[in-house]
Design a protein around this motif. Sequence first.
Motif, short mmCIF file in Angstrom:
data_model
loop_
_atom_site.label_atom_id
_atom_site.label_comp_id
_atom_site.label_asym_id
_atom_site.label_seq_id
_atom_site.Cartn_x
_atom_site.Cartn_y
_atom_site.Cartn_z
N MET A 109 0.78 -1.10 -0.14
CA MET A 109 -0.15 -0.08 0.04
C MET A 109 0.90 1.23 0.12
SD MET A 109 -1.90 0.66 3.67
CE MET A 109 -1.17 -0.80 4.59
N LYS A 110 0.51 2.37 -0.49
CA LYS A 110 1.14 3.74 -0.68
C LYS A 110 0.27 4.68 0.02
CE LYS A 110 2.35 7.02 -4.35
NZ LYS A 110 2.33 7.37 -5.51
N ILE A 111 0.87 5.44 0.86
CA ILE A 111 0.02 6.57 1.51
C ILE A 111 0.67 8.04 1.02
CG2 ILE A 111 -0.49 7.69 3.88
CD1 ILE A 111 0.13 4.74 4.98
N THR A 112 -0.28 8.63 0.66
CA THR A 112 0.06 10.04 0.08
C THR A 112 -0.82 11.10 1.16
OG1 THR A 112 0.34 9.41 -1.99
CG2 THR A 112 0.01 11.72 -1.74
N ILE A 113 -0.08 11.85 1.60
CA ILE A 113 -0.94 13.02 2.43
C ILE A 113 -0.66 14.48 1.82
CG2 ILE A 113 -0.89 14.10 4.62
CD1 ILE A 113 0.00 11.62 5.80
N GLY A 114 -1.89 14.99 1.65
CA GLY A 114 -1.67 16.26 1.04
C GLY A 114 -3.01 16.22 -0.21
N ASN A 115 -2.69 17.56 -0.96
CA ASN A 115 -3.66 17.86 -1.85
C ASN A 115 -3.15 17.81 -3.41
OD1 ASN A 115 -5.99 17.53 -0.27
ND2 ASN A 115 -5.79 19.76 0.12
N PRO A 116 -3.60 17.44 -4.36
CA PRO A 116 -3.17 17.68 -5.81
C PRO A 116 -3.41 19.43 -5.71
CG PRO A 116 -4.64 16.27 -6.18
CD PRO A 116 -4.87 16.46 -4.50
N ALA A 165 -5.63 12.37 3.33
CA ALA A 165 -4.53 10.99 3.31
C ALA A 165 -5.17 10.19 2.39
CB ALA A 165 -4.66 10.66 4.75
N ARG A 166 -4.43 9.77 1.21
CA ARG A 166 -4.88 8.86 0.57
C ARG A 166 -4.04 7.55 0.52
NH1 ARG A 166 -7.13 9.28 -4.95
NH2 ARG A 166 -6.77 7.27 -6.15
N VAL A 167 -4.69 6.48 0.81
CA VAL A 167 -4.11 5.13 1.09
C VAL A 167 -4.44 4.18 -0.15
CG1 VAL A 167 -3.97 3.20 2.70
CG2 VAL A 167 -4.46 5.38 3.51
N GLU A 168 -3.18 4.13 -0.99
CA GLU A 168 -3.75 3.28 -2.13
C GLU A 168 -3.40 1.78 -2.00
OE1 GLU A 168 -3.02 4.52 -6.11
OE2 GLU A 168 -2.83 6.63 -5.60
N GLN A 169 -4.28 0.99 -2.54
CA GLN A 169 -3.94 -0.69 -2.13
C GLN A 169 -3.21 -1.14 -3.51
OE1 GLN A 169 -5.05 -1.88 0.63
NE2 GLN A 169 -5.34 0.20 1.20
N LEU A 198 -9.77 7.39 1.04
CA LEU A 198 -9.38 8.73 1.31
C LEU A 198 -9.81 9.15 2.58
CD1 LEU A 198 -10.65 10.22 -1.89
CD2 LEU A 198 -8.11 9.39 -1.62
N PHE A 199 -9.16 9.88 3.37
CA PHE A 199 -9.47 10.27 4.81
C PHE A 199 -9.51 11.85 4.61
CE2 PHE A 199 -8.00 5.98 5.24
CZ PHE A 199 -8.77 5.55 6.20
N LEU A 200 -10.57 12.24 4.79
CA LEU A 200 -10.59 13.92 4.70
C LEU A 200 -10.64 14.38 6.00
CD1 LEU A 200 -11.51 13.06 1.73
CD2 LEU A 200 -12.62 14.91 1.68
N SER A 201 -9.94 15.32 6.38
CA SER A 201 -9.72 15.74 7.78
C SER A 201 -11.01 16.75 7.86
CB SER A 201 -8.37 16.81 7.78
OG SER A 201 -8.49 17.77 7.04
N GLY A 202 -11.18 17.03 9.08
CA GLY A 202 -12.64 18.03 9.40
C GLY A 202 -12.50 19.26 8.53
N LEU A 258 -12.70 18.43 -3.03
CA LEU A 258 -11.38 17.68 -2.54
C LEU A 258 -11.67 16.10 -3.09
CD1 LEU A 258 -11.12 18.78 1.37
CD2 LEU A 258 -9.58 18.91 -0.50
N LEU A 259 -12.83 15.71 -2.91
CA LEU A 259 -12.99 14.17 -3.52
C LEU A 259 -12.97 14.27 -5.12
CD1 LEU A 259 -16.31 13.01 -1.57
CD2 LEU A 259 -13.92 12.23 -1.26
#
Length: 133
Positions: free
Chosen positions: A1-8, A23-27, A34-38, A60-61
Amino acid sequence: MKITIGNPASAPQPLSPYYSQVARVEQADGSALLFLSGQIAEGDTLAEQSRGVFETIEALLKAHGATLADVINIRTYLTDIGRLAEYGAVRREFLTGTPPTSMTFEVPRLFKEEAQIEVEVVAAVGAGSHPAA
Protein backbone atom coordinates in the motif's frame (compact mmCIF):
# COMPACT_ATOMS: atom_id res chain seq x y z
CA MET A 1 0.00 0.00 0.00
CA LYS A 2 1.07 3.57 -0.71
CA ILE A 3 0.14 6.52 1.51
CA THR A 4 0.06 10.09 0.21
CA ILE A 5 -0.75 13.00 2.49
CA GLY A 6 -1.71 16.32 0.95
CA ASN A 7 -3.70 17.60 -2.00
CA PRO A 8 -3.31 17.89 -5.74
CA ALA A 9 -2.86 21.54 -6.75
CA SER A 10 -6.39 21.45 -8.23
CA ALA A 11 -7.95 20.83 -4.78
CA PRO A 12 -9.07 23.53 -2.35
CA GLN A 13 -6.15 24.26 -0.07
CA PRO A 14 -6.31 24.04 3.75
CA LEU A 15 -7.10 27.09 5.85
CA SER A 16 -3.81 26.63 7.66
CA PRO A 17 -0.41 25.29 6.59
CA TYR A 18 -0.24 23.25 9.79
CA TYR A 19 -2.37 20.33 8.62
CA SER A 20 -3.15 18.28 5.51
CA GLN A 21 -6.69 17.83 4.28
CA VAL A 22 -6.45 14.41 2.66
CA ALA A 23 -4.63 11.16 3.32
CA ARG A 24 -4.87 8.79 0.35
CA VAL A 25 -4.16 5.12 1.09
CA GLU A 26 -3.73 3.23 -2.18
CA GLN A 27 -3.98 -0.53 -2.29
CA ALA A 28 -1.97 -2.78 -4.62
CA ASP A 29 -5.00 -3.16 -6.94
CA GLY A 30 -5.19 0.63 -7.45
CA SER A 31 -8.23 1.19 -5.24
CA ALA A 32 -7.89 3.74 -2.45
CA LEU A 33 -9.31 5.00 0.81
CA LEU A 34 -9.45 8.76 1.22
CA PHE A 35 -9.44 10.23 4.72
CA LEU A 36 -10.60 13.87 4.62
CA SER A 37 -9.77 15.89 7.71
CA GLY A 38 -12.42 18.01 9.39
CA GLN A 39 -13.75 20.72 7.11
CA ILE A 40 -15.30 24.00 8.21
CA ALA A 41 -16.74 26.84 6.14
CA GLU A 42 -17.76 30.44 6.52
CA GLY A 43 -21.36 31.55 6.75
CA ASP A 44 -23.77 33.16 9.17
CA THR A 45 -26.16 30.21 9.50
CA LEU A 46 -25.61 26.51 10.09
CA ALA A 47 -27.17 25.82 6.68
CA GLU A 48 -24.69 28.17 4.95
CA GLN A 49 -21.74 26.61 6.76
CA SER A 50 -23.01 23.07 6.05
CA ARG A 51 -23.40 23.85 2.36
CA GLY A 52 -19.87 25.30 2.22
CA VAL A 53 -18.46 22.23 3.98
CA PHE A 54 -20.08 19.84 1.51
CA GLU A 55 -18.96 21.94 -1.46
CA THR A 56 -15.37 21.73 -0.18
CA ILE A 57 -15.64 17.99 0.46
CA GLU A 58 -17.07 17.48 -3.02
CA ALA A 59 -14.16 19.44 -4.57
CA LEU A 60 -11.55 17.55 -2.53
CA LEU A 61 -13.05 14.21 -3.58
CA LYS A 62 -13.20 15.28 -7.24
CA ALA A 63 -9.51 16.20 -7.13
CA HIS A 64 -8.85 12.58 -6.11
CA GLY A 65 -11.07 11.03 -8.77
CA ALA A 66 -13.96 10.42 -6.36
CA THR A 67 -17.48 11.71 -5.73
CA LEU A 68 -19.81 12.08 -2.77
CA ALA A 69 -21.26 8.68 -3.75
CA ASP A 70 -17.91 7.18 -2.66
CA VAL A 71 -18.28 8.40 0.95
CA ILE A 72 -18.52 5.43 3.32
CA ASN A 73 -18.23 7.18 6.69
CA ILE A 74 -18.98 10.68 7.91
CA ARG A 75 -18.36 12.26 11.31
CA THR A 76 -20.08 15.51 12.13
CA TYR A 77 -19.33 17.87 15.00
CA LEU A 78 -22.02 20.43 15.85
CA THR A 79 -21.91 23.15 18.47
CA ASP A 80 -25.71 22.85 18.89
CA ILE A 81 -27.18 19.36 18.44
CA GLY A 82 -30.63 20.96 18.62
CA ARG A 83 -30.02 22.21 15.07
CA LEU A 84 -29.37 18.73 13.68
CA ALA A 85 -32.42 18.90 11.38
CA GLU A 86 -31.03 22.04 9.70
CA TYR A 87 -27.75 20.26 8.98
CA GLY A 88 -29.58 17.10 7.94
CA ALA A 89 -31.58 18.94 5.28
CA VAL A 90 -28.37 20.24 3.66
CA ARG A 91 -26.64 16.87 4.00
CA ARG A 92 -29.50 15.21 2.10
CA GLU A 93 -29.03 17.70 -0.76
CA PHE A 94 -25.46 16.42 -1.24
CA LEU A 95 -25.67 12.77 -0.14
CA THR A 96 -28.55 11.51 -2.26
CA GLY A 97 -27.88 7.78 -2.34
CA THR A 98 -27.66 5.24 0.44
CA PRO A 99 -26.52 7.12 3.54
CA PRO A 100 -22.97 6.34 4.69
CA THR A 101 -22.21 5.14 8.19
CA SER A 102 -22.05 8.15 10.45
CA MET A 103 -21.68 9.62 13.90
CA THR A 104 -22.69 13.06 15.11
CA PHE A 105 -21.21 14.75 18.14
CA GLU A 106 -22.07 17.89 20.04
CA VAL A 107 -19.00 19.90 21.02
CA PRO A 108 -18.72 23.15 22.99
CA ARG A 109 -16.67 24.89 20.28
CA LEU A 110 -14.61 24.27 17.17
CA PHE A 111 -11.28 25.41 15.72
CA LYS A 112 -12.68 28.78 14.68
CA GLU A 113 -14.92 30.60 17.15
CA GLU A 114 -17.63 31.29 14.55
CA ALA A 115 -17.70 27.70 13.23
CA GLN A 116 -20.92 25.83 14.02
CA ILE A 117 -20.03 22.60 12.20
CA GLU A 118 -17.04 20.50 11.23
CA VAL A 119 -17.26 17.39 9.05
CA GLU A 120 -14.74 14.67 8.24
CA VAL A 121 -15.25 11.81 5.83
CA VAL A 122 -13.75 8.55 4.61
CA ALA A 123 -14.32 7.58 0.98
CA ALA A 124 -13.53 4.35 -0.87
CA VAL A 125 -12.66 4.68 -4.53
CA GLY A 126 -12.10 2.03 -7.14
CA ALA A 127 -9.00 1.31 -9.16
CA GLY A 128 -8.25 3.94 -11.76
CA SER A 129 -9.34 6.91 -9.65
CA HIS A 130 -6.26 9.08 -9.68
CA PRO A 131 -5.71 12.57 -8.32
CA ALA A 132 -6.13 15.41 -10.79
CA ALA A 133 -2.94 17.22 -11.62
